[in-house]
Design a protein around this motif. Structure first.
Motif, PDB file in Angstrom:
ATOM      1  N   PRO A 124      86.228  20.498  62.171  1.00  0.00           N
ATOM      2  CA  PRO A 124      87.108  21.395  63.339  1.00  0.00           C
ATOM      3  C   PRO A 124      88.784  22.470  62.795  1.00  0.00           C
ATOM      4  N   GLU A 125      88.720  23.833  62.894  1.00  0.00           N
ATOM      5  CA  GLU A 125      89.578  24.009  62.144  1.00  0.00           C
ATOM      6  C   GLU A 125      91.160  23.750  63.741  1.00  0.00           C
ATOM      7  N   LEU A 126      91.940  23.530  63.443  1.00  0.00           N
ATOM      8  CA  LEU A 126      92.639  23.161  64.528  1.00  0.00           C
ATOM      9  C   LEU A 126      93.935  24.504  64.702  1.00  0.00           C
ATOM     10  N   VAL A 127      94.203  25.122  64.125  1.00  0.00           N
ATOM     11  CA  VAL A 127      94.484  25.552  63.348  1.00  0.00           C
ATOM     12  C   VAL A 127      94.131  26.978  62.719  1.00  0.00           C
ATOM     13  N   LYS A 128      93.451  28.147  63.444  1.00  0.00           N
ATOM     14  CA  LYS A 128      92.651  29.241  63.301  1.00  0.00           C
ATOM     15  C   LYS A 128      93.319  30.657  62.556  1.00  0.00           C
ATOM     16  N   ILE A 129      94.087  30.839  61.054  1.00  0.00           N
ATOM     17  CA  ILE A 129      94.850  32.261  60.405  1.00  0.00           C
ATOM     18  C   ILE A 129      93.330  32.865  60.086  1.00  0.00           C
ATOM     19  N   GLU A 143     102.348  49.009  54.319  1.00  0.00           N
ATOM     20  CA  GLU A 143     102.814  48.885  55.876  1.00  0.00           C
ATOM     21  C   GLU A 143     102.743  47.411  56.119  1.00  0.00           C
ATOM     22  N   THR A 144     103.111  47.327  57.312  1.00  0.00           N
ATOM     23  CA  THR A 144     102.801  45.185  58.147  1.00  0.00           C
ATOM     24  C   THR A 144     101.310  45.231  58.523  1.00  0.00           C
ATOM     25  N   LYS A 145     100.941  44.363  57.981  1.00  0.00           N
ATOM     26  CA  LYS A 145     100.362  43.997  58.382  1.00  0.00           C
ATOM     27  C   LYS A 145      99.862  41.661  59.049  1.00  0.00           C
ATOM     28  N   VAL A 146      99.533  41.510  59.479  1.00  0.00           N
ATOM     29  CA  VAL A 146      98.942  40.721  60.618  1.00  0.00           C
ATOM     30  C   VAL A 146      98.289  39.897  60.162  1.00  0.00           C
ATOM     31  N   PHE A 147      98.628  38.467  59.946  1.00  0.00           N
ATOM     32  CA  PHE A 147      97.477  37.183  60.554  1.00  0.00           C
ATOM     33  C   PHE A 147      97.949  36.408  62.180  1.00  0.00           C
ATOM     34  N   GLU A 148      96.220  36.776  62.617  1.00  0.00           N
ATOM     35  CA  GLU A 148      96.591  36.240  64.125  1.00  0.00           C
ATOM     36  C   GLU A 148      96.126  34.860  63.859  1.00  0.00           C
ATOM     37  N   LEU A 174     107.378  35.723  62.041  1.00  0.00           N
ATOM     38  CA  LEU A 174     107.020  35.324  62.923  1.00  0.00           C
ATOM     39  C   LEU A 174     106.628  35.303  64.699  1.00  0.00           C
ATOM     40  N   LYS A 175     106.093  35.355  64.787  1.00  0.00           N
ATOM     41  CA  LYS A 175     105.870  35.941  66.539  1.00  0.00           C
ATOM     42  C   LYS A 175     105.354  34.861  67.450  1.00  0.00           C
ATOM     43  N   THR A 176     106.244  34.284  68.540  1.00  0.00           N
ATOM     44  CA  THR A 176     105.239  33.240  69.509  1.00  0.00           C
ATOM     45  C   THR A 176     104.736  34.297  70.690  1.00  0.00           C
ATOM     46  N   ILE A 177     103.142  34.313  70.090  1.00  0.00           N
ATOM     47  CA  ILE A 177     102.795  34.985  71.879  1.00  0.00           C
ATOM     48  C   ILE A 177     102.761  34.090  72.114  1.00  0.00           C
ATOM     49  N   GLU A 178     101.876  32.876  73.012  1.00  0.00           N
ATOM     50  CA  GLU A 178     102.322  31.764  74.092  1.00  0.00           C
ATOM     51  C   GLU A 178     102.304  30.504  73.105  1.00  0.00           C
ATOM     52  N   GLU A 179     104.217  29.614  73.209  1.00  0.00           N
ATOM     53  CA  GLU A 179     103.849  28.534  72.949  1.00  0.00           C
ATOM     54  C   GLU A 179     102.583  27.739  72.612  1.00  0.00           C
ATOM     55  N   GLY A 180     102.524  26.930  71.391  1.00  0.00           N
ATOM     56  CA  GLY A 180     101.610  26.486  71.371  1.00  0.00           C
ATOM     57  C   GLY A 180      99.667  26.621  71.700  1.00  0.00           C
ATOM     58  N   LYS A 181     100.176  28.050  71.510  1.00  0.00           N
ATOM     59  CA  LYS A 181      98.432  28.261  71.248  1.00  0.00           C
ATOM     60  C   LYS A 181      97.981  29.825  70.380  1.00  0.00           C
ATOM     61  N   SER A 182      99.194  30.478  70.932  1.00  0.00           N
ATOM     62  CA  SER A 182      99.350  31.836  69.906  1.00  0.00           C
ATOM     63  C   SER A 182     100.272  32.037  69.274  1.00  0.00           C
ATOM     64  N   TYR A 183      99.653  33.044  68.008  1.00  0.00           N
ATOM     65  CA  TYR A 183     101.430  32.936  67.275  1.00  0.00           C
ATOM     66  C   TYR A 183     100.804  34.591  66.238  1.00  0.00           C
ATOM     67  N   ARG A 184     101.864  35.567  66.119  1.00  0.00           N
ATOM     68  CA  ARG A 184     101.275  36.537  64.618  1.00  0.00           C
ATOM     69  C   ARG A 184     102.630  36.365  63.586  1.00  0.00           C
ATOM     70  N   LEU A 185     101.529  36.395  62.358  1.00  0.00           N
ATOM     71  CA  LEU A 185     102.368  36.216  61.827  1.00  0.00           C
ATOM     72  C   LEU A 185     102.263  38.242  60.684  1.00  0.00           C
ATOM     73  N   GLU A 186     103.800  38.351  60.933  1.00  0.00           N
ATOM     74  CA  GLU A 186     103.197  39.765  60.349  1.00  0.00           C
ATOM     75  C   GLU A 186     104.338  39.183  58.402  1.00  0.00           C
ATOM     76  N   VAL A 187     103.328  40.065  57.984  1.00  0.00           N
ATOM     77  CA  VAL A 187     103.900  40.496  56.468  1.00  0.00           C
ATOM     78  C   VAL A 187     104.004  42.431  56.172  1.00  0.00           C
TER      79      VAL A 187
END
Length: 233
Positions: A124-129, A143-148, A174-187
């Protein structure tokens, strides 16, 4: 006439002998196993029966991947009398595998028959990118693209840090959507005039060592080839 009869009898005996030749019959040739987050090795047992009227002889067996070891029961016995049961055990070293991966054990019999046994391991992938790689075309828009990033751990799991091998060309945020659950990594690449490649390492506070680091990739690639439109007559 006699020669024809003898030839026919010879052929019949050969076919009959082949039909009764010793062989291994496996209960399963595919075993699926889900590893625990901290598991280092899994076992998969392929049970077989020696069928036919004569002993079944294993000529050789092999597991091409260094991550998988094959063992045959009864001390690696290669000759099995009719009716005997045995096991081919696959020992899968989990290592840094994540997601689902198939690895095979090949059993070659003395008569040339081959059995391919598949171990399908899921870690299982505990962190899914998603996606695994962000791509830009050379000469295209920078342009800016995003890792969810989604945390699939039963317990909250935080991202501690993100580092890059080519941060100058591929600045990130790196932007926190919900701490410990969801993030966005913008490049956002500084430019796409030249091709380039970068690796982003995402460090977590997982208690499991194999889940403390994940990777994502960024790349400026050669423009894809677009078929030319056929000229109208």
């Amino acid at each position: 006439m006699k020669r024809t009869i003898l030839t026919g009898l010879t052929t019949w005996f050969l076919v009959a002998a082949g039909a009764n030749a010793g062989e291994l019959t496996f209960e399963k040739t595919l075993i699926e196993v889900t590893a625990k987050p901290d598991q280092e090795q899994i076992e998969a047992d392929f049970v077989f029966t020696s069928s036919g009227d004569s002993p079944a002889t294993i000529k050789r067996y092999d597991a091409p991947c260094s991550c998988l070891e094959a063992q045959i029961s009864d001390g690696g016995r290669l000759v099995w009398a009719a009716g005997e049961k045995g096991t081919v055990r696959g020992l899968f070293k989990v290592g840094n595998f994540r997601g689902t991966v198939d690895k095979q054990i090949s059993i070659l019999m003395d008569d040339g028959t081959r059995h391919d046994l598949t171990v399908r391991m899921t870690m299982p992938e505990l962190v899914k990118i998603e996606p695994k790689t962000l791509k830009w075309e050379e000469g295209g828009a920078a342009e800016t693209k995003v890792f969810e990033i989604t945390i699939n751990s039963p317990d909250p799991l935080k991202i501690l840090d993100v580092t890059a091998t080519n941060g100058e060309k591929f600045p990130y945020s790196l932007k926190t959507i919900e701490e410990g659950k969801s993030y966005r990594l913008e490049v956002t690449p500084t430019d796409t005039e030249t091709r380039g490649f970068g690796l982003l390492r995402v460090a977590t506070d997982s208690k499991y060592k194999k889940h403390q680091n994940y990777q994502a990739y960024v790349v400026v690639t050669k423009p894809s080839m677009v078929p030319a439109t056929a000229a109208k007559p």
